[in-house]
Structures are given as structure tokens and as C-alpha cells.
Design a protein around this motif. Structure first.
Motif, PDB file in Angstrom:
ATOM      1  N   PRO A   1       0.682  -1.532  -0.358  1.00 37.68           N
ATOM      2  CA  PRO A   1       0.226   0.001  -0.477  1.00 37.68           C
ATOM      3  C   PRO A   1       0.791   1.159  -0.055  1.00 37.68           C
ATOM      4  CG  PRO A   1       0.185  -1.008   2.156  1.00 37.68           C
ATOM      5  CD  PRO A   1       1.137  -1.481   1.722  1.00 37.68           C
ATOM      6  N   ASP A   2       2.250   1.332   0.135  1.00 32.13           N
ATOM      7  CA  ASP A   2       3.339   2.071  -0.345  1.00 32.13           C
ATOM      8  C   ASP A   2       4.043   2.832  -1.394  1.00 32.13           C
ATOM      9  OD1 ASP A   2       4.534   0.163   0.043  1.00 32.13           O
ATOM     10  OD2 ASP A   2       5.812   1.155   1.289  1.00 32.13           O
TER      11      ASP A   2
ATOM     12  N   THR B   1      -2.437   5.766   3.328  1.00 35.51           N
ATOM     13  CA  THR B   1      -1.941   6.690   4.567  1.00 35.51           C
ATOM     14  C   THR B   1      -2.550   5.036   5.976  1.00 35.51           C
ATOM     15  OG1 THR B   1      -4.323   7.394   5.425  1.00 35.51           O
ATOM     16  CG2 THR B   1      -2.699   8.874   3.972  1.00 35.51           C
ATOM     17  N   THR B   2      -1.875   5.632   7.027  1.00 38.38           N
ATOM     18  CA  THR B   2      -1.845   4.268   7.457  1.00 38.38           C
ATOM     19  C   THR B   2      -3.422   4.869   8.292  1.00 38.38           C
ATOM     20  OG1 THR B   2       0.265   4.626   8.578  1.00 38.38           O
ATOM     21  CG2 THR B   2      -1.382   4.258  10.540  1.00 38.38           C
TER      22      THR B   2
ATOM     23  N   GLU C   1      -5.801   5.917   6.680  1.00 36.99           N
ATOM     24  CA  GLU C   1      -6.977   4.778   5.466  1.00 36.99           C
ATOM     25  C   GLU C   1      -7.108   3.107   5.414  1.00 36.99           C
ATOM     26  OE1 GLU C   1      -6.229   8.631   2.077  1.00 36.99           O
ATOM     27  OE2 GLU C   1      -4.921   7.059   1.955  1.00 36.99           O
ATOM     28  N   LEU C   2      -5.380   2.761   5.662  1.00 33.15           N
ATOM     29  CA  LEU C   2      -5.275   1.412   5.863  1.00 33.15           C
ATOM     30  C   LEU C   2      -5.673   1.105   7.221  1.00 33.15           C
ATOM     31  CD1 LEU C   2      -4.304  -0.942   4.571  1.00 33.15           C
ATOM     32  CD2 LEU C   2      -2.236  -0.167   5.790  1.00 33.15           C
ATOM     33  N   ASP C   3      -6.172   1.591   8.467  1.00 27.89           N
ATOM     34  CA  ASP C   3      -7.119   1.450   9.458  1.00 27.89           C
ATOM     35  C   ASP C   3      -8.267   1.069   9.530  1.00 27.89           C
ATOM     36  OD1 ASP C   3      -4.947   1.216  11.303  1.00 27.89           O
ATOM     37  OD2 ASP C   3      -4.727   2.789  12.248  1.00 27.89           O
ATOM     38  N   GLN C   4      -9.067   2.118   8.641  1.00 24.07           N
ATOM     39  CA  GLN C   4     -10.464   2.361   8.355  1.00 24.07           C
ATOM     40  C   GLN C   4     -10.835   1.636   7.716  1.00 24.07           C
ATOM     41  OE1 GLN C   4     -11.567   6.501   7.773  1.00 24.07           O
ATOM     42  NE2 GLN C   4     -10.863   7.021   8.424  1.00 24.07           N
ATOM     43  N   VAL C   5     -10.180   1.357   6.807  1.00 32.87           N
ATOM     44  CA  VAL C   5     -10.569   0.358   4.997  1.00 32.87           C
ATOM     45  C   VAL C   5     -10.330  -1.251   6.051  1.00 32.87           C
ATOM     46  CG1 VAL C   5     -10.367  -1.169   2.978  1.00 32.87           C
ATOM     47  CG2 VAL C   5     -10.521   1.516   3.624  1.00 32.87           C
ATOM     48  N   SER C   6      -8.497  -1.442   6.435  1.00 35.51           N
ATOM     49  CA  SER C   6      -9.160  -3.187   7.032  1.00 35.51           C
ATOM     50  C   SER C   6     -10.505  -3.612   7.998  1.00 35.51           C
ATOM     51  CB  SER C   6      -7.370  -3.261   7.590  1.00 35.51           C
ATOM     52  OG  SER C   6      -6.455  -2.545   7.106  1.00 35.51           O
ATOM     53  N   ALA C   7     -10.427  -2.403   9.251  1.00 34.03           N
ATOM     54  CA  ALA C   7     -11.787  -2.585   9.725  1.00 34.03           C
ATOM     55  C   ALA C   7     -13.242  -2.965   9.354  1.00 34.03           C
ATOM     56  CB  ALA C   7     -11.695  -1.585  10.800  1.00 34.03           C
ATOM     57  N   LYS C   8     -13.517  -2.367   8.520  1.00 33.25           N
ATOM     58  CA  LYS C   8     -14.288  -2.741   7.244  1.00 33.25           C
ATOM     59  C   LYS C   8     -14.385  -3.800   6.619  1.00 33.25           C
ATOM     60  CE  LYS C   8     -15.889   2.216   6.649  1.00 33.25           C
ATOM     61  NZ  LYS C   8     -17.318   2.449   7.422  1.00 33.25           N
ATOM     62  N   VAL C   9     -13.552  -4.320   5.447  1.00 33.65           N
ATOM     63  CA  VAL C   9     -13.121  -5.180   5.324  1.00 33.65           C
ATOM     64  C   VAL C   9     -13.310  -6.379   6.240  1.00 33.65           C
ATOM     65  CG1 VAL C   9     -11.409  -6.804   4.171  1.00 33.65           C
ATOM     66  CG2 VAL C   9     -11.925  -4.337   3.020  1.00 33.65           C
ATOM     67  N   ALA C  10     -12.737  -6.775   7.682  1.00 28.67           N
ATOM     68  CA  ALA C  10     -12.585  -7.515   7.944  1.00 28.67           C
ATOM     69  C   ALA C  10     -14.116  -7.847   8.982  1.00 28.67           C
ATOM     70  CB  ALA C  10     -11.738  -7.621   9.342  1.00 28.67           C
TER      71      ALA C  10
ATOM     72  N   PRO D   1      -1.025  -5.295   5.190  1.00 30.60           N
ATOM     73  CA  PRO D   1      -0.964  -5.897   3.878  1.00 30.60           C
ATOM     74  C   PRO D   1       0.790  -5.996   4.206  1.00 30.60           C
ATOM     75  CG  PRO D   1      -1.459  -3.516   3.677  1.00 30.60           C
ATOM     76  CD  PRO D   1      -2.849  -3.802   4.599  1.00 30.60           C
ATOM     77  N   GLU D   2       2.333  -5.961   3.833  1.00 34.27           N
ATOM     78  CA  GLU D   2       3.064  -5.618   3.562  1.00 34.27           C
ATOM     79  C   GLU D   2       2.992  -4.517   3.182  1.00 34.27           C
ATOM     80  OE1 GLU D   2       2.771  -7.359   0.106  1.00 34.27           O
ATOM     81  OE2 GLU D   2       1.518  -8.153   1.894  1.00 34.27           O
ATOM     82  N   GLY D   3       3.980  -3.759   3.590  1.00 35.11           N
ATOM     83  CA  GLY D   3       4.890  -2.499   2.767  1.00 35.11           C
ATOM     84  C   GLY D   3       5.905  -3.257   2.248  1.00 35.11           C
ATOM     85  N   SER D   4       6.498  -2.350   0.700  1.00 34.06           N
ATOM     86  CA  SER D   4       7.553  -2.847   0.278  1.00 34.06           C
ATOM     87  C   SER D   4       8.980  -2.748   0.639  1.00 34.06           C
ATOM     88  CB  SER D   4       6.929  -2.242  -1.007  1.00 34.06           C
ATOM     89  OG  SER D   4       7.167  -1.032  -0.982  1.00 34.06           O
ATOM     90  N   ASN D   5       9.245  -2.215   1.486  1.00 32.98           N
ATOM     91  CA  ASN D   5      10.272  -1.578   1.357  1.00 32.98           C
ATOM     92  C   ASN D   5      10.618  -1.309   3.587  1.00 32.98           C
ATOM     93  OD1 ASN D   5       9.451   1.290   2.665  1.00 32.98           O
ATOM     94  ND2 ASN D   5       9.356   1.313   0.782  1.00 32.98           N
ATOM     95  N   ARG D   6      11.921  -1.223   3.632  1.00 31.62           N
ATOM     96  CA  ARG D   6      11.785  -1.473   5.270  1.00 31.62           C
ATOM     97  C   ARG D   6      11.484  -0.094   6.126  1.00 31.62           C
ATOM     98  NH1 ARG D   6      17.863  -2.349   5.590  1.00 31.62           N
ATOM     99  NH2 ARG D   6      18.030  -1.025   3.958  1.00 31.62           N
TER     100      ARG D   6
END
Length: 181
Positions: free
Chosen positions: A134-135, A146-147, A149-158, A173-178
Motif C-alpha cells: 500500500p505504499d 495512509t495509516t 486510511e488503512l486502519d479504517q478500511v481494514s476494519a470494514k473489510v474484516a 498488507p505488507e509494505g514494500s520496503n523497510r
């Protein structure tokens, strides 16, 4: 474009557990984002709001069935992007964010996919992720979050996927870099 015999050899090598075969135990499936006009192979089942077409994704369903025929029965599904009609940039490509007005539709989109693939097509979807990397904004399918957005969307999907009461796990999701959060 391999012939049937070569395809069978490759699939046996990947999924059978006898002899010196790999015995892979999980297949990752992409929840495709494109309309048929954008990509005739990676076509979404929901090309616009309220329109559902399950005559898509035949290549992945064929592969999944071949894996199952060889004893593999666990699937992980992940979108690389929501369909373009749900995003701020109107495209599955080039990043863009899931529109806040589409959070509930996206949660239902994910639930609909899981329900169809598990209960109609018979594939044991055990895990779904909300988004691949997602980055990143890439010229191919991608979406950015954004963090918050991801919090909100993840909760709704779950919540949506768990309402099926089928034990499907929902992961962030996993990020693409460290340095990704």
C-alpha cells in the motif's frame, strides 16, 4: 502456451507431495481490478457499481482447480488495487487512494469475492489481505493508503468478511520496503 502434457508435468512438480515434487501448500490469488476494456485477462468481477460478472478470472480459477486436483487446498487472496471506479484517480494503475465514499463498497467487494470463491467455486480461501504493497504507486495495478486510511478500511473489510462466519482470516498488507509503516 504449453501443451497439456507439459502443463501437467509442471503442475505435478509444483503441487504433488510425492517423490521430488515441491508440494506447495498455498496459492496466492490476485483479486483483479481491471475492466475488460483495460485488460482482457485480469478482469474484475465488479466492473462498476452494482454490476457483477463471474465470467472473469478464468485463468486463475483454472490454475486453482489444477492445484486442488493435486491435493493443494489453501488459498490466499489479495487485491493489487481496488477497481478504478472506487479510487480517487479513477484507474487501477498509478497508485491513487480508495475514495472514502467507497470504503463500504470495497468491504462488500471483498466479502462478495470471498463468498463466491469459497461457496460457489469451492476454493478454500483461508486468508485475504486488504491491499498489496500500500505504499507504492506503480504503472500497473496499485493503490496507496495512509495509516489512518488503512486502519479504517481494514476494519470494514474484516467486519464484512467475518460476517460470512467461515473463519476466513483478514490481514493487513505488507509494505514494500523497510521504512514502510
Amino acid at each position: 502456451n504449453y501443451n497439456a502434457a507439459t502443463q501437467a508435468q509442471i503442475l505435478d512438480k509444483l503441487f504433488r507431495t510425492d517423490a521430488s515434487n515441491a508440494g506447495l501448500s498455498i496459492v496466492r490469488m490476485e483479486i483483479n481490478p481491471y475492466t475488460a476494456a483495460q485488460d482482457a485477462v485480469q478482469t474484475t468481477f465488479m466492473p462498476s457499481s452494482g454490476v457483477v460478472d463471474w465470467n472473469t478470472d478464468l485463468h486463475q480459477r483454472w490454475f486453482a482447480q489444477e492445484a486442488e486436483n493435486r491435493g493443494m487446498n489453501q488459498f490466499y487472496a489479495v487485491p493489487w488495487s481496488p477497481p478504478g471506479w472506487m479510487k480517487t484517480n479513477g484507474s487501477p494503475n498509478n497508485g491513487g487512494h480508495l475514495s472514502t465514499s467507497q470504503y463500504d463498497n470495497f468491504a462488500n467487494y471483498m466479502k462478495t469475492y470471498v463468498n463466491q470463491y469459497r461457496n460457489v467455486f469451492g476454493f478454500n480461501i483461508k486468508w485475504v489481505s486488504v491491499q498489496n504493497e500500500p505504499d507504492l504507486a506503480t504503472p500497473y495495478a496499485s493503490a496507496q493508503y495512509t495509516t489512518s486510511e488503512l486502519d479504517q478500511v481494514s476494519a470494514k473489510v474484516a467486519d464484512a468478511v467475518h460476517s460470512l462466519n467461515q473463519g476466513v482470516l483478514v490481514g493487513a498488507p505488507e509494505g514494500s520496503n523497510r521504512t514502510a509503516s
